[in-house]
Design a protein around this motif. Sequence first.
Motif, mmCIF file in Angstrom:
data_model
loop_
_atom_site.group_PDB
_atom_site.id
_atom_site.type_symbol
_atom_site.label_atom_id
_atom_site.label_comp_id
_atom_site.label_asym_id
_atom_site.label_seq_id
_atom_site.Cartn_x
_atom_site.Cartn_y
_atom_site.Cartn_z
ATOM 1 N N VAL A 1 16.214 26.021 11.565
ATOM 2 C CA VAL A 1 15.847 27.097 10.642
ATOM 3 C C VAL A 1 15.290 26.512 9.344
ATOM 4 O O VAL A 1 15.429 25.323 9.074
ATOM 5 N N TYR B 1 24.179 41.936 8.088
ATOM 6 C CA TYR B 1 23.443 41.236 9.155
ATOM 7 C C TYR B 1 23.853 39.776 9.342
ATOM 8 O O TYR B 1 23.727 39.241 10.442
ATOM 9 N N LEU C 1 19.398 27.263 19.483
ATOM 10 C CA LEU C 1 19.041 28.681 19.437
ATOM 11 C C LEU C 1 18.421 29.031 18.096
ATOM 12 O O LEU C 1 18.866 28.580 17.056
ATOM 13 N N THR C 2 17.366 29.814 18.160
ATOM 14 C CA THR C 2 16.825 30.364 16.923
ATOM 15 C C THR C 2 16.051 31.641 17.204
ATOM 16 O O THR C 2 15.699 31.929 18.350
ATOM 17 N N GLY C 3 15.823 32.415 16.147
ATOM 18 C CA GLY C 3 15.144 33.688 16.336
ATOM 19 C C GLY C 3 14.279 34.060 15.152
ATOM 20 O O GLY C 3 14.322 33.410 14.115
ATOM 21 N N ASP C 4 13.493 35.087 15.340
ATOM 22 C CA ASP C 4 12.612 35.591 14.280
ATOM 23 C C ASP C 4 12.713 37.100 14.230
ATOM 24 O O ASP C 4 12.784 37.767 15.259
ATOM 25 N N ARG C 5 12.656 37.626 13.014
ATOM 26 C CA ARG C 5 12.588 39.080 12.857
ATOM 27 C C ARG C 5 11.173 39.547 13.167
ATOM 28 O O ARG C 5 10.223 38.999 12.607
ATOM 29 N N LEU D 1 23.333 31.521 5.833
ATOM 30 C CA LEU D 1 23.699 32.314 7.016
ATOM 31 C C LEU D 1 24.421 31.455 8.047
ATOM 32 O O LEU D 1 25.349 31.917 8.719
ATOM 33 N N GLN E 1 17.836 29.850 5.341
ATOM 34 C CA GLN E 1 18.825 30.351 6.301
ATOM 35 C C GLN E 1 20.167 29.620 6.225
ATOM 36 O O GLN E 1 21.128 30.001 6.906
ATOM 37 N N ALA F 1 14.584 39.019 16.936
ATOM 38 C CA ALA F 1 15.736 39.678 16.307
ATOM 39 C C ALA F 1 15.343 41.077 15.843
ATOM 40 O O ALA F 1 15.276 41.364 14.649
ATOM 41 N N ILE G 1 24.419 33.653 17.333
ATOM 42 C CA ILE G 1 24.580 32.200 17.473
ATOM 43 C C ILE G 1 25.731 31.861 18.420
ATOM 44 O O ILE G 1 25.586 31.063 19.345
#
Length: 347
Positions: A151, A133, A7-11, A158, A155, A44, A141
Amino acid sequence: MAKKVILTGDRPTGKLHLGHYVGSLKNRVILQNTGDYDVYVFIADLQALTDNARNPEKIRNSLIEVALDYLSVGLDPQKTTIFVQSQIPELTELTVHYMNLVTLARLKRNPTIKTEIKERGFGEAVPVGFLAYPISQAADITAFNANLIPVGDDQLPLIEQCKEIVHSFNSIYGNVLVEPEAMLSQNKACVRLPGIDGKAKMSKSLGNCIYLSDDKETVKNKVMSMYTDPNHVKVEDPGNVENNTVFTYLDAFATDEHFKKYLNEYNNLDELKEHYRRGGLGDVKVKKFLINVLEDILEPIREKRSYYEKHIDLVYDMLSEGSKKARIVAQETLKKVRDAIGINYFN
Ligand code: TRP
């Protein structure tokens, strides 16, 4: 055996650039295509709002840009669950439960947060949501039982914070949450691609990015203006390939195939570097090669992007479907969490 979850995300604070591509997006597509993992990629937007509360329009507009970037680099909603953070309310409740496991002192010590607070000049006026955050990121996650988080190295604190939350939760309430692991890129140039000005990081606020959606002319101009070795003045001069942005980019992007196709007097990057060090190789020639290499990568991305730009409805449908799918998984995790804490009074 169940597949491992990635899993990963971007702002969504702007369009994605080559730094994102080489540091993360490209790898996601490779991982997606192995078929060995359950892959989740998400936007995100809640996290982006933690320091953009007064500017929601920016986040709203960037959301669709990032979705277009995802599809254009080859993330495939048939293989990867692509979703939007704000559409999964369970993430917010998980955040609330985890908040009780983290101290204020611990949040303030987080190196990533510390740097970001400084960059934004917040001081003590930092919004609580921003400071917290990392807790919401732990919810992102753990909601999906993610094992591996691809990442950048910025990161890592985090992920560390998330692991601590998992440990606390599991030791208090029983083994419910899965502990994640960061997954870093192997190629050093890829971990943090410098900006075209040679500054440490490609970043929108520094204005030194090549965007995935830049047209051909823009890419050409940006590469031509790129920072090289300031002491390599004349073609005959010996040059330095270290801290020379053009060569850092070639490290990140050029393959032997590119040499065959565009610069066949050299077999590979080592030979080109050798010539540059010796002297007798001009920046313009190297930059022209880099333009060809980047175009090889960017042209197919641009083509896909222009298709989806004409079919924006499909993009929103895709996000909505992905969010529905993701929500089911987050609901299961939240139920386990509520059961473990014992706030399931009525069932
Ligand atoms: N913090 C990440 C960024 O700045 C975005 C993000 C939010 C994320 N939640 C995540 C990344 C969970 C990996 C896993 O881009």
